[in-house]
Design a protein around this motif. Structure first.
Motif, PDB file in Angstrom:
ATOM      1  N   ARG A  16       0.871  -1.173   0.000  1.00 64.77           N
ATOM      2  CA  ARG A  16       0.000   0.000   0.000  1.00 64.77           C
ATOM      3  C   ARG A  16       0.908   1.222   0.000  1.00 64.77           C
ATOM      4  NH1 ARG A  16       0.284  -1.655   5.251  1.00 64.77           N
ATOM      5  NH2 ARG A  16       1.205  -0.097   6.592  1.00 64.77           N
ATOM      6  N   THR A  17       0.383   2.322  -0.484  1.00 68.23           N
ATOM      7  CA  THR A  17       1.160   3.561  -0.465  1.00 68.23           C
ATOM      8  C   THR A  17       1.114   4.156   0.932  1.00 68.23           C
ATOM      9  OG1 THR A  17      -0.732   4.954  -1.024  1.00 68.23           O
ATOM     10  CG2 THR A  17       0.553   4.036  -2.883  1.00 68.23           C
ATOM     11  N   PRO A  18       2.102   4.935   1.284  1.00 67.50           N
ATOM     12  CA  PRO A  18       2.033   5.628   2.577  1.00 67.50           C
ATOM     13  C   PRO A  18       0.770   6.483   2.684  1.00 67.50           C
ATOM     14  CG  PRO A  18       4.256   5.779   1.712  1.00 67.50           C
ATOM     15  CD  PRO A  18       3.394   5.167   0.628  1.00 67.50           C
ATOM     16  N   GLU A  19       0.358   7.105   1.569  1.00 71.52           N
ATOM     17  CA  GLU A  19      -0.842   7.948   1.580  1.00 71.52           C
ATOM     18  C   GLU A  19      -2.089   7.138   1.932  1.00 71.52           C
ATOM     19  OE1 GLU A  19       2.377   9.763  -0.498  1.00 71.52           O
ATOM     20  OE2 GLU A  19       1.394   7.889  -1.010  1.00 71.52           O
ATOM     21  N   LYS A  20      -2.177   5.912   1.427  1.00 71.14           N
ATOM     22  CA  LYS A  20      -3.314   5.047   1.746  1.00 71.14           C
ATOM     23  C   LYS A  20      -3.320   4.712   3.236  1.00 71.14           C
ATOM     24  CE  LYS A  20      -6.753   2.254   0.776  1.00 71.14           C
ATOM     25  NZ  LYS A  20      -8.044   2.742   0.312  1.00 71.14           N
ATOM     26  N   PHE A  21      -2.165   4.390   3.785  1.00 66.78           N
ATOM     27  CA  PHE A  21      -2.052   4.114   5.213  1.00 66.78           C
ATOM     28  C   PHE A  21      -2.468   5.331   6.027  1.00 66.78           C
ATOM     29  CE2 PHE A  21       0.316   4.279   9.186  1.00 66.78           C
ATOM     30  CZ  PHE A  21      -0.032   3.066   9.756  1.00 66.78           C
ATOM     31  N   PHE A  51     -12.005  -5.089   9.135  1.00 65.31           N
ATOM     32  CA  PHE A  51     -10.978  -5.383   8.147  1.00 65.31           C
ATOM     33  C   PHE A  51     -10.796  -6.869   7.843  1.00 65.31           C
ATOM     34  CE2 PHE A  51      -8.271  -1.296   8.895  1.00 65.31           C
ATOM     35  CZ  PHE A  51      -9.357  -0.523   8.531  1.00 65.31           C
ATOM     36  N   THR A  52     -11.311  -7.773   8.652  1.00 70.19           N
ATOM     37  CA  THR A  52     -11.095  -9.206   8.446  1.00 70.19           C
ATOM     38  C   THR A  52     -11.544  -9.673   7.066  1.00 70.19           C
ATOM     39  OG1 THR A  52     -11.250  -9.671  10.799  1.00 70.19           O
ATOM     40  CG2 THR A  52     -11.642 -11.508   9.324  1.00 70.19           C
ATOM     41  N   SER A  53     -12.617  -9.134   6.573  1.00 78.56           N
ATOM     42  CA  SER A  53     -13.111  -9.576   5.262  1.00 78.56           C
ATOM     43  C   SER A  53     -12.194  -9.140   4.119  1.00 78.56           C
ATOM     44  CB  SER A  53     -14.529  -9.060   5.017  1.00 78.56           C
ATOM     45  OG  SER A  53     -14.542  -7.651   5.004  1.00 78.56           O
ATOM     46  N   PHE A  54     -11.205  -8.297   4.415  1.00 84.07           N
ATOM     47  CA  PHE A  54     -10.289  -7.808   3.390  1.00 84.07           C
ATOM     48  C   PHE A  54      -8.898  -8.426   3.488  1.00 84.07           C
ATOM     49  CE2 PHE A  54     -13.377  -4.417   4.155  1.00 84.07           C
ATOM     50  CZ  PHE A  54     -13.982  -4.394   2.908  1.00 84.07           C
ATOM     51  N   LEU A  55      -8.782  -9.577   4.163  1.00 84.37           N
ATOM     52  CA  LEU A  55      -7.495 -10.253   4.241  1.00 84.37           C
ATOM     53  C   LEU A  55      -7.053 -10.698   2.848  1.00 84.37           C
ATOM     54  CD1 LEU A  55      -7.948 -12.439   7.428  1.00 84.37           C
ATOM     55  CD2 LEU A  55      -6.471 -10.444   7.157  1.00 84.37           C
ATOM     56  N   ARG A  56      -5.779 -10.570   2.569  1.00 86.86           N
ATOM     57  CA  ARG A  56      -5.247 -10.971   1.267  1.00 86.86           C
ATOM     58  C   ARG A  56      -5.240 -12.489   1.147  1.00 86.86           C
ATOM     59  NH1 ARG A  56       0.298  -7.995   0.832  1.00 86.86           N
ATOM     60  NH2 ARG A  56       0.444  -9.496  -0.835  1.00 86.86           N
ATOM     61  N   LYS A  57      -5.446 -12.973  -0.035  1.00 85.59           N
ATOM     62  CA  LYS A  57      -5.498 -14.417  -0.285  1.00 85.59           C
ATOM     63  C   LYS A  57      -4.173 -15.110   0.018  1.00 85.59           C
ATOM     64  CE  LYS A  57      -9.208 -14.266  -3.675  1.00 85.59           C
ATOM     65  NZ  LYS A  57     -10.214 -14.272  -2.683  1.00 85.59           N
ATOM     66  N   ASP A  58      -3.052 -14.373  -0.066  1.00 84.15           N
ATOM     67  CA  ASP A  58      -1.749 -14.975   0.224  1.00 84.15           C
ATOM     68  C   ASP A  58      -1.429 -14.988   1.722  1.00 84.15           C
ATOM     69  OD1 ASP A  58      -1.084 -12.326   0.796  1.00 84.15           O
ATOM     70  OD2 ASP A  58       0.353 -12.125  -0.837  1.00 84.15           O
ATOM     71  N   GLY A  59      -2.378 -14.520   2.548  1.00 79.42           N
ATOM     72  CA  GLY A  59      -2.197 -14.540   3.995  1.00 79.42           C
ATOM     73  C   GLY A  59      -1.266 -13.465   4.527  1.00 79.42           C
ATOM     74  N   MET A  60      -0.910 -12.518   3.690  1.00 76.62           N
ATOM     75  CA  MET A  60       0.059 -11.495   4.077  1.00 76.62           C
ATOM     76  C   MET A  60      -0.611 -10.167   4.433  1.00 76.62           C
ATOM     77  SD  MET A  60       2.903 -13.094   3.997  1.00 76.62           S
ATOM     78  CE  MET A  60       4.125 -11.811   4.057  1.00 76.62           C
ATOM     79  N   GLY A  61      -1.609 -10.207   5.277  1.00 70.21           N
ATOM     80  CA  GLY A  61      -2.219  -8.964   5.766  1.00 70.21           C
ATOM     81  C   GLY A  61      -3.441  -8.521   4.999  1.00 70.21           C
ATOM     82  N   ILE A  62      -3.754  -7.259   5.152  1.00 66.94           N
ATOM     83  CA  ILE A  62      -4.951  -6.653   4.594  1.00 66.94           C
ATOM     84  C   ILE A  62      -4.709  -6.224   3.147  1.00 66.94           C
ATOM     85  CG2 ILE A  62      -6.547  -4.692   4.830  1.00 66.94           C
ATOM     86  CD1 ILE A  62      -6.719  -6.677   7.134  1.00 66.94           C
ATOM     87  N   ASP A  63      -5.704  -6.435   2.284  1.00 68.91           N
ATOM     88  CA  ASP A  63      -5.651  -5.940   0.908  1.00 68.91           C
ATOM     89  C   ASP A  63      -6.213  -4.519   0.914  1.00 68.91           C
ATOM     90  OD1 ASP A  63      -5.862  -5.322  -1.755  1.00 68.91           O
ATOM     91  OD2 ASP A  63      -6.784  -7.235  -2.321  1.00 68.91           O
ATOM     92  N   TYR A  64      -5.332  -3.559   1.033  1.00 68.51           N
ATOM     93  CA  TYR A  64      -5.745  -2.156   1.147  1.00 68.51           C
ATOM     94  C   TYR A  64      -6.360  -1.615  -0.127  1.00 68.51           C
ATOM     95  CZ  TYR A  64      -3.852  -1.743   5.804  1.00 68.51           C
ATOM     96  OH  TYR A  64      -3.648  -1.894   7.142  1.00 68.51           O
ATOM     97  N   ASP A  65      -6.185  -2.298  -1.249  1.00 71.15           N
ATOM     98  CA  ASP A  65      -6.852  -1.875  -2.480  1.00 71.15           C
ATOM     99  C   ASP A  65      -8.365  -2.030  -2.373  1.00 71.15           C
ATOM    100  OD1 ASP A  65      -4.480  -1.211  -3.726  1.00 71.15           O
ATOM    101  OD2 ASP A  65      -4.264  -3.174  -4.683  1.00 71.15           O
ATOM    102  N   LYS A  66      -8.824  -2.859  -1.461  1.00 68.62           N
ATOM    103  CA  LYS A  66     -10.264  -3.107  -1.295  1.00 68.62           C
ATOM    104  C   LYS A  66     -10.873  -2.276  -0.174  1.00 68.62           C
ATOM    105  CE  LYS A  66     -10.018  -7.735  -3.157  1.00 68.62           C
ATOM    106  NZ  LYS A  66     -10.241  -9.145  -2.917  1.00 68.62           N
TER     107      LYS A  66
END
Length: 98
Positions: A16-21, A51-66
Protein backbone atom coordinates in the motif's frame (compact mmCIF):
# COMPACT_ATOMS: atom_id res chain seq x y z
CA UNK A 1 8.94 16.49 13.74
CA UNK A 2 7.94 12.86 13.10
CA UNK A 3 9.87 10.09 14.83
CA UNK A 4 11.58 7.94 12.19
CA UNK A 5 13.67 5.93 14.67
CA UNK A 6 12.49 2.45 13.67
CA UNK A 7 11.53 3.17 10.07
CA UNK A 8 14.57 1.35 8.66
CA UNK A 9 13.90 -1.64 10.94
CA UNK A 10 10.23 -2.10 10.05
CA UNK A 11 10.00 -0.25 6.74
CA UNK A 12 6.86 1.09 5.14
CA UNK A 13 6.08 -2.02 3.12
CA UNK A 14 5.12 -2.15 -0.51
CA UNK A 15 1.54 -3.41 -0.63
CA UNK A 16 0.00 0.00 0.00
CA UNK A 17 1.16 3.56 -0.47
CA UNK A 18 2.03 5.63 2.58
CA UNK A 19 -0.84 7.95 1.58
CA UNK A 20 -3.31 5.05 1.75
CA UNK A 21 -2.05 4.11 5.21
CA UNK A 22 -2.27 7.72 6.42
CA UNK A 23 -5.81 8.25 5.15
CA UNK A 24 -7.04 4.87 6.47
CA UNK A 25 -5.75 5.51 9.99
CA UNK A 26 -6.45 9.23 10.31
CA UNK A 27 -2.98 10.69 9.93
CA UNK A 28 -2.71 14.20 8.46
CA UNK A 29 0.92 14.53 7.36
CA UNK A 30 0.49 18.07 6.08
CA UNK A 31 -0.70 19.46 9.43
CA UNK A 32 1.14 16.79 11.46
CA UNK A 33 -1.99 15.69 13.32
CA UNK A 34 -3.61 12.36 14.06
CA UNK A 35 -7.08 11.34 15.09
CA UNK A 36 -6.96 10.80 18.85
CA UNK A 37 -8.83 7.55 19.49
CA UNK A 38 -7.15 5.07 17.16
CA UNK A 39 -6.18 2.84 20.10
CA UNK A 40 -9.84 2.43 21.03
CA UNK A 41 -10.62 1.48 17.42
CA UNK A 42 -7.97 -1.28 17.64
CA UNK A 43 -8.35 -2.43 21.28
CA UNK A 44 -12.14 -2.84 21.13
CA UNK A 45 -11.89 -5.17 18.13
CA UNK A 46 -13.76 -2.80 15.82
CA UNK A 47 -10.82 -2.68 13.40
CA UNK A 48 -10.61 -6.49 13.38
CA UNK A 49 -14.33 -6.80 12.60
CA UNK A 50 -14.21 -4.23 9.83
CA UNK A 51 -10.98 -5.38 8.15
CA UNK A 52 -11.09 -9.21 8.45
CA UNK A 53 -13.11 -9.58 5.26
CA UNK A 54 -10.29 -7.81 3.39
CA UNK A 55 -7.49 -10.25 4.24
CA UNK A 56 -5.25 -10.97 1.27
CA UNK A 57 -5.50 -14.42 -0.29
CA UNK A 58 -1.75 -14.97 0.22
CA UNK A 59 -2.20 -14.54 3.99
CA UNK A 60 0.06 -11.49 4.08
CA UNK A 61 -2.22 -8.96 5.77
CA UNK A 62 -4.95 -6.65 4.59
CA UNK A 63 -5.65 -5.94 0.91
CA UNK A 64 -5.74 -2.16 1.15
CA UNK A 65 -6.85 -1.88 -2.48
CA UNK A 66 -10.26 -3.11 -1.30
CA UNK A 67 -10.56 -0.73 1.67
CA UNK A 68 -12.07 2.74 1.41
CA UNK A 69 -12.20 3.20 5.15
CA UNK A 70 -11.11 6.38 6.92
CA UNK A 71 -10.74 6.45 10.67
CA UNK A 72 -12.35 9.53 12.27
CA UNK A 73 -12.66 10.46 15.92
CA UNK A 74 -16.15 10.37 17.44
CA UNK A 75 -17.85 13.76 17.12
CA UNK A 76 -17.56 16.05 20.16
CA UNK A 77 -15.76 13.42 22.24
CA UNK A 78 -18.76 11.05 22.25
CA UNK A 79 -18.07 7.43 23.14
CA UNK A 80 -20.08 5.97 20.27
CA UNK A 81 -21.65 2.54 19.90
CA UNK A 82 -20.13 -0.87 20.60
CA UNK A 83 -19.80 -1.69 16.88
CA UNK A 84 -18.20 1.66 16.12
CA UNK A 85 -20.47 2.45 13.19
CA UNK A 86 -21.24 5.90 14.54
CA UNK A 87 -17.60 6.59 15.42
CA UNK A 88 -15.80 5.88 12.20
CA UNK A 89 -16.29 6.98 8.63
CA UNK A 90 -16.79 3.96 6.42
CA UNK A 91 -16.98 4.59 2.69
CA UNK A 92 -17.14 0.93 1.66
CA UNK A 93 -20.89 1.02 1.02
CA UNK A 94 -20.40 3.74 -1.60
CA UNK A 95 -18.02 1.56 -3.63
CA UNK A 96 -20.36 -1.43 -3.61
CA UNK A 97 -23.03 0.60 -5.40
CA UNK A 98 -20.71 1.51 -8.31
Amino acid sequence: EWDHTEESKYGLGGVRTPEKFYSTFGIDVVHKRTEQHLCRFVETGIMHKKFTSFLRKDGMGIDYDKINYKFKDPPNGEKGSEDGDDEYEDEEEDDEEE
